[in-house]
Design an enzyme around this catalytic site. Structure first.
Site, mmCIF file in Angstrom:
data_model
loop_
_atom_site.group_PDB
_atom_site.id
_atom_site.type_symbol
_atom_site.label_atom_id
_atom_site.label_comp_id
_atom_site.label_asym_id
_atom_site.label_seq_id
_atom_site.Cartn_x
_atom_site.Cartn_y
_atom_site.Cartn_z
ATOM 1 N N ASP A 188 0.628 -1.176 -0.240
ATOM 2 C CA ASP A 188 0.166 0.515 0.293
ATOM 3 C C ASP A 188 1.175 1.570 0.021
ATOM 4 O O ASP A 188 1.590 1.259 0.879
ATOM 5 C CB ASP A 188 -0.941 -0.062 1.253
ATOM 6 C CG ASP A 188 -2.412 0.969 1.145
ATOM 7 O OD1 ASP A 188 -2.074 1.549 0.306
ATOM 8 O OD2 ASP A 188 -2.783 1.332 2.341
ATOM 9 N N ASN B 110 -10.067 -2.824 -6.516
ATOM 10 C CA ASN B 110 -9.640 -2.342 -7.228
ATOM 11 C C ASN B 110 -10.832 -1.707 -8.723
ATOM 12 O O ASN B 110 -9.850 -0.829 -9.308
ATOM 13 C CB ASN B 110 -8.067 -2.735 -7.925
ATOM 14 C CG ASN B 110 -7.575 -2.593 -6.518
ATOM 15 O OD1 ASN B 110 -6.663 -2.976 -6.087
ATOM 16 N ND2 ASN B 110 -7.882 -1.743 -5.818
HETATM 17 C C1 FPP Z 1 -1.852 0.558 -2.930
HETATM 18 O O1 FPP Z 1 -1.368 1.395 -3.285
HETATM 19 C C2 FPP Z 1 -1.381 -0.641 -4.028
HETATM 20 C C3 FPP Z 1 -2.187 -1.319 -5.241
HETATM 21 C C4 FPP Z 1 -3.501 -1.152 -5.477
HETATM 22 C C5 FPP Z 1 -1.106 -2.008 -6.757
HETATM 23 C C6 FPP Z 1 0.018 -2.339 -6.032
HETATM 24 C C7 FPP Z 1 0.345 -3.405 -7.803
HETATM 25 C C8 FPP Z 1 1.636 -2.558 -7.626
HETATM 26 C C9 FPP Z 1 2.775 -2.766 -7.013
HETATM 27 C C10 FPP Z 1 2.308 -2.696 -9.183
HETATM 28 C C11 FPP Z 1 1.706 -3.746 -9.863
HETATM 29 C C12 FPP Z 1 1.842 -5.096 -9.060
HETATM 30 C C13 FPP Z 1 2.583 -6.385 -9.599
HETATM 31 C C14 FPP Z 1 2.689 -8.031 -9.317
HETATM 32 C C15 FPP Z 1 3.274 -6.364 -10.778
HETATM 33 P P1 FPP Z 1 -2.434 2.542 -3.648
HETATM 34 O O2 FPP Z 1 -2.496 3.001 -4.911
HETATM 35 O O3 FPP Z 1 -3.192 2.303 -2.580
HETATM 36 O O4 FPP Z 1 -1.233 3.619 -3.026
HETATM 37 P P2 FPP Z 1 -2.308 4.752 -1.993
HETATM 38 O O5 FPP Z 1 -3.134 4.621 -0.372
HETATM 39 O O6 FPP Z 1 -1.255 5.866 -1.235
HETATM 40 O O7 FPP Z 1 -3.223 5.773 -2.949
#
Ligand code: FPP
Length: 247
Positions: free
Chosen positions: A18, A66
């Site tokens: 996250d 998501n």
């Molecule tokens: C949460 O950060 C993260 C995600 C929803 C996606 C996680 C994906 C990756 C790390 C990249 C793709 C993964 C692979 C395995 C190739 P957020 O966007 O919710 O952050 P925030 O809470 O700060 O808005």
């Protein structure tokens, strides 16, 4: 599957990655830049976990919730996943990593479904760390699908309804055959499970780190492992006090 005897070194680590968005926003960058930086940390985390002797690393890559993000962000995340699987698969395979994907395979783009299935098939016989990618995953959805399988098996006579027990459920969730996570790590300071591994995390330890996922380097991973190693896991059992014989 139930976790076995408590040990200080986890067999299975699950991570809620996250904070990509906040990392990017803090730098005046688009959110995608945060996700891109996050992929670099995915590569590093797989290596760090392998070196630490961890057998299973589960990463929450994309939740069933998501899809509600802005269309452009969803499309960017799909692009990153495609890129990761295409570019990194050969290397993961060379490094003896076994890839397993959990989550619902319906309603995802056919090319992504094919890529994920191919990654699983090509690495099936590998004996190194198992990288479990949670994609289009939501724990409640997983439990609903498991409940359907139970009903189907009862209706087809494979299973006696009276014989449904915890093992019957564990054998029908997406992680069937994989030990429960010993520890669930979440970055970014948020302290919740967000529909991740609700069945499997019944006895997991939780480690919440303030750092954002793109800052989750080797040192942060080790810090989480040290915190886990300091926990006393009792699995609902009271540890026996040391009582001297004859007292
Ligand atoms: C949460 O950060 C993260 C995600 C929803 C996606 C996680 C994906 C990756 C790390 C990249 C793709 C993964 C692979 C395995 C190739 P957020 O966007 O919710 O952050 P925030 O809470 O700060 O808005």
């Amino acid at each position: 599957m139930q976790s076995e005897a408590p040990t200080s070194s986890p067999r299975h680590v699950a991570i809620i990655m996250d904070g990509n968005g906040r990392w990017a926003e803090a730098r005046g960058l688009p959110r995608t830049a945060g996700h891109r930086a996050g992929v670099e940390r995915v590569r590093e985390a797989v290596r760090t976990a392998g070196e630490a002797g961890i057998e299973y690393l589960t990463l929450f890559a994309f939740s069933s919730e998501n899809w509600r993000r802005p269309e452009q962000e969803v499309s960017d995340l799909m692009g990153l996943l495609r890129f990761f699987v295409r570019k990194d698969l050969a290397e993961l395979h060379r490094e003896n990593v076994r890839v397993k994907v959990i989550g619902c395979r319906q309603n995802i783009q056919p090319d992504i479904r094919a890529l994920l299935t191919d990654a699983e098939n090509r690495t099936r016989e590998n004996t190194g760390i198992t990288l479990v990618i949670a994609f289009n995953y939501g724990a409640r959805d997983e439990l609903v699908r498991a409940a359907r399988k139970l009903v189907e098996d009862v209706q087809s006579g494979v299973l006696d309804a009276a014989a449904i027990d915890e093992a019957a459920v564990s054998g029908r969730v997406d992680t069937a055959g994989i030990p429960d996570p010993d520890v669930v790590i979440r970055t970014s300071g948020e302290q919740r499970l967000s529909n991740f591994l609700l069945w499997q995390a019944a006895y997991s330890e939780f480690v919440f780190l303030p750092c954002l996922w793109p800052d989750f380097d080797r040192a942060a991973f080790h810090e989480a492992l040290v915190e886990y190693a300091g926990r006393e896991r009792r699995f609902g059992v009271v540890s026996a006090p040391c009582i001297a014989v004859g007292s």
